[in-house]
Scaffold this motif. Structure first.
Motif: not given
Length: 276
Positions: A1-10, A163-172, A210-214
Motif C-alpha cells: 500500500m502506498d504510504p502516502n495514500s489517505p486512510t479511512r480517517d482522512d 536539479e533537486d525538483l524531480s519530486a515537487s516540494q512545497s515552497i513553504f 498536512g502541507l509537507f511531510r515532516g
C-alpha cells in the motif's frame, strides 16, 4: 500500500460532502467529471445500520475545494475559467497547455516566430527558461516546479536547486530550510508574500497541518498565524508586489515582484529595483 495514500480517517463520504457543502448530487458528479474533485474511493459505509452496500469516499480537502469553487462562482467566474485556474482538463486532472487549440473550422497558418521557428497561433507556448531575472513557477498546491539559476542564488540562497525538483516540494518547506534562515533575516515576510497567494485558493487553514511531510508543530503554528494575518491577493491575472530580502549581515535587496497566473500555476518574476 502506498504510504502516502489517505486512510479511512482522512476520507469523507459523498453523503457527508453533500450535507456539509450544500451542493447537489448532480453538481458533485459534474465536479468529478471536470477534474475539480478526484474520483471517489468506493467502500462500505461506516454506518452499519444503513442498507447501502457501497458508498463513495473523498479526501477531506474536497470540502475546501468545493468552498473555493463556490466562491469563484459567486464572484462571476465561469466553470471554464475556474478549471483553467486549477490547470485541469477533465477527470484525469492533467495540466492543459497554456493556450487552447485553434477554433473549430479554423486553419493553422505557420508564421515565422523567434529564432526562425514556425509560429502556430493555436498552439501558443510560453518559454520561461531564458528569463534573466530571478524567477520560479508554483503549481496551485504551491509546490515549486521550476526555478532558474538567478532565483536559486539570489533569492533562495542555495536552499533550492532545479536539479533537486524531480519530486515537487512545497515552497513553504523550502522557506523553512536553515540554509535560507541563516542568510535571510526577514524570512517571515517572504512566507507572508506566498501565503497571500495561497489564501486566494485555500479558503481555510486546515490544509496547513498536512502541507509537507515532516512539518513540525512550530512550523504549523507559524504558518497558521501568518494565514490569519494576511489578506488574499486579488485574482487578477497579472499582479505586482514589492519585496525585500534583508540578509543577516544587514544588507538589503529590493525587488518588484510580478506574478502571472496560468492554468499550470503562478509564475513569479523578481525585478531588482536598481535595474529600473
Amino acid at each position: 500500500m502506498d504510504p502516502n495514500s489517505p486512510t479511512r480517517d482522512d476520507l469523507i463520504s459523498s453523503k457527508e460532502i453533500l450535507r456539509r457543502s450544500g451542493i447537489s448530487r448532480a453538481t458533485l458528479n459534474n465536479y468529478i467529471k471536470a477534474g475539480i474533485l478526484p474520483r471517489p474511493v468506493v467502500g462500505r459505509p461506516q454506518d452499519p445500520s444503513t442498507s447501502t452496500k457501497k458508498i463513495g469516499f473523498f479526501p477531506q480537502s474536497c470540502l475546501e475545494r468545493i468552498e473555493w469553487v463556490q466562491r469563484m462562482k459567486r464572484e462571476g467566474r465561469s466553470m471554464e475559467a475556474i478549471t483553467g485556474m486549477l490547470g485541469l482538463e477533465g477527470e484525469a486532472g492533467s495540466p492543459r497547455v497554456v493556450a487552447p487549440g485553434p477554433p473549430a473550422g479554423g486553419s493553422e497558418i505557420p508564421r515565422e516566430g523567434a529564432r526562425g521557428q514556425p509560429f502556430h497561433p493555436g498552439r501558443l507556448r510560453l518559454t520561461v527558461d531564458e528569463i534573466s531575472f530571478p524567477s520560479y513557477l508554483l503549481n496551485y498546491d504551491f509546490e515549486l516546479i521550476w526555478v532558474n539559476r538567478e532565483a536559486e542564488q539570489r533569492l533562495f540562497k542555495g536552499a533550492v536547486k532545479q536539479e533537486d525538483l524531480s519530486a515537487s516540494q512545497s515552497i513553504f518547506k523550502y522557506l523553512f530550510k536553515w540554509e535560507f534562515h541563516t542568510q535571510v533575516a526577514n524570512w517571515r515576510s517572504i512566507l507572508k508574500l506566498h501565503m497571500a497567494y495561497a489564501k486566494l485558493v485555500k479558503v481555510s487553514k486546515t490544509w496547513i497541518a498536512g502541507l509537507f511531510r515532516g512539518i513540525s508543530e512550530a512550523e504549523i503554528t507559524v504558518l497558521e498565524e501568518i494565514y490569519d494575518q494576511v489578506s488574499p491577493v486579488g485574482n487578477q491575472t497579472i499582479k505586482e508586489n514589492y519585496a525585500s530580502l534583508l540578509t543577516q549581515d544587514g544588507l538589503s535587496e529590493s525587488f518588484k515582484v510580478t506574478s502571472i497566473l496560468f492554468r499550470e500555476g503562478v509564475l513569479f518574476i523578481y525585478v531588482p529595483l536598481e535595474f529600473k
